[in-house]
Design an enzyme around this catalytic site. Structure first.
Site, PDB file in Angstrom:
ATOM      1  N   SER A   1       0.849  -1.172   0.212  1.00 54.24           N
ATOM      2  CA  SER A   1      -0.102   0.084   0.119  1.00 54.24           C
ATOM      3  C   SER A   1       1.239   1.613   0.164  1.00 54.24           C
ATOM      4  O   SER A   1       2.026   1.355  -0.822  1.00 54.24           O
ATOM      5  CB  SER A   1      -1.463  -0.252   1.559  1.00 54.24           C
ATOM      6  OG  SER A   1      -1.929   1.264   1.270  1.00 54.24           O
TER       7      SER A   1
ATOM      8  N   ASP B   1      -5.813  -3.970  -2.735  1.00 54.83           N
ATOM      9  CA  ASP B   1      -4.940  -3.246  -1.473  1.00 54.83           C
ATOM     10  C   ASP B   1      -3.536  -4.548  -1.156  1.00 54.83           C
ATOM     11  O   ASP B   1      -4.079  -5.176  -1.053  1.00 54.83           O
ATOM     12  CB  ASP B   1      -5.066  -2.809  -0.435  1.00 54.83           C
ATOM     13  CG  ASP B   1      -4.335  -2.008  -0.013  1.00 54.83           C
ATOM     14  OD1 ASP B   1      -3.162  -2.609   0.771  1.00 54.83           O
ATOM     15  OD2 ASP B   1      -5.027  -0.538   1.625  1.00 54.83           O
TER      16      ASP B   1
END
Length: 435
Positions: free
Chosen positions: A49, A168
């Protein structure tokens, strides 16, 4: 300290942190100032991320002013929106992708290959994949877009990377190689991490999720909300300074600095000599054979009234980027009368703003419409076949087969031939310091 003497024998890993990504910038700047060999001699820098963005900045050698400008710039743009992240103009993926297109050098894929590791979560089965090889500059950008894509928060259709859909990376592996004793882990959430804030909670319970450890405390809950809901620029700068102090505590506890700086911040008297003690309760410490000096104090930002004396460069960059727009109209919008006027006009302005920004996104989405529609068709067909198969087995009284994750329909061979496929290491191949 012995495990940090042979160059290339350790890794550095940064967790996902959302808007708190500036914590990694503060920790990285401390390592650059006081122990640069830990970053220069690392075999590979991992990230998931927003941690992947910081890992890329380390690989490219970007200064602290550059990182503060881009991360705080995103926060300041959200602050200007009347509804914050719920405003139709909020498009973090589009903004970050445009920034990557602007500042990444043409040979970034050469610099990043075998030095950068990006954690991705394959959709929809949730399998973790760590990408370490990049064929083109666009592949680096697309891998970063995938690891930053939080479902429904950033959109409804996951981005594509090498013919597959990913979301993610923090949802499957928030701290890549965290189980390896030769990996320096960094996270803004208190837990069993090398560089993290020190929690004041007396609760020793920990939650192990997404290949990371989180202390069960009100502080972690508050920070989890903060990393998704936009904080103010001052709050983000606060976490950046705390990251610097936590990294300094990590260095001093392991004897990687020459002088005890933290002691001078909390006490005027010099510290008594304390021998390093072996950490017998921490698996990572046992495996690596590290020596810990637990007498090093934990210092908070509020204990350092003059942070510019500790790190002038970092403090100057934070103050510069936290400055408000001095123009009269900007000052009026920040004032109470300006905010009241903004919310009074919101019912009249919001429909036009919604149509305007949605139209812009629709125009930008047009080149990807065929691929996205083909993927959605495959997903719906796989889902329908799965429901039909289970319903048929239940009606006929058959035992249900072993469940397998639904996979989208494969793309046509002509499309697959156009997309290069390079090896990506799955999660099961991560163990060991040689990664």
């Amino acid at each position: 300290m012995s495990c940090f003497e042979e160059e290339g024998s350790w890794n550095v890993s940064f967790s996902g942190s959302g808007f708190l990504g500036l914590y990694h910038v503060g920790a990285t700047h401390c390592l650059r100032e006081r122990a640069p060999h830990l970053l220069q001699g690392a075999r590979r820098v991992y990230g998931s991320s927003s941690g992947a963005l910081n890992a890329l900045c380390i690989i490219l050698g970007k200064p602290v002013e550059f990182c503060c400008f881009h991360l705080l710039g995103l926060v300041k743009q959200v602050e200007q929106l009347s509804l914050g992240i719920f405003h139709p103009a909020f498009a973090p993926i589009e903004l970050i992708k445009q920034q990557l297109q602007d500042f990444l050098p043409p040979d970034v894929h050469i610099l990043a290959s075998q030095r950068l590791g990006i954690s991705l979560t394959r959709f929809p089965d949730g399998h973790n994949v760590i990408v370490t090889d990049f064929a083109t500059r666009d592949e680096v950008i697309q891998a970063l877009v995938c690891t930053l894509y939080f479902p429904f928060y950033c959109g409804t259709i996951p981005p594509e990377f090498r013919g597959e859909r990913y979301i993610d990376g923090a949802l499957s592996n928030n701290l890549p190689l965290a189980e390896c004793p030769f990996t320096i882990t960094v996270s803004p959430f208190p837990g069993t991490v090398d560089i993290c804030p020190q929690s004041s909670s007396a609760n020793f319970l920990e939650l192990n999720a997404f290949n990371a450890s989180f202390q069960v405390s009100a502080m972690n809950v508050s920070q989890a909300v903060t990393c998704l809901l936009f904080p103010s620029s001052e709050v983000v700068a606060h976490y950046c300074r705390q990251g610097y102090l936590d990294a300094l505590r990590f260095l001093e506890r392991r004897g990687l600095t020459k002088e005890p700086v933290l002691w001078t911040l909390v006490s005027k008297e010099p510290p008594a000599p304390v021998d390093g003690t072996q950490d017998t309760g921490h698996d990572r410490g046992q495996k690596a054979g590290l020596s810990y000096n637990w007498a090093v104090p934990s210092v908070l930002v509020k204990d350092v009234p003059k942070f510019e004396q500790l790190s002038p460069e970092l403090e100057a960059a934070l103050k510069k980027e936290c400055m408000r727009d001095p123009r009269p109209w900007a000052r009026f919008c920040r004032s109470k009368p300006g905010k009241v006027l903004t919310y009074l006009l919101l019912p009249y302005m919001l429909p036009f703003e919604y149509v305007y920004y949605r139209s812009r996104r629709l125009v930008a989405w047009l080149p990807d419409v065929p691929a996205d529609l083909w993927w959605m068709q495959g997903m719906l067909r796989s889902l329908a076949l799965g429901v039909y198969s289970r319903t048929k087995d239940q009606l006929l009284g058959r035992s249900p087969p072993v469940s397998s994750p639904l996979q989208p329909e494969a793309a046509p061979p002509a499309d697959l031939a156009k997309k290069p496929t390079l090896p990506m290491r799955p999660e099961g191949h991560q163990a060991g310091p040689a990664q």
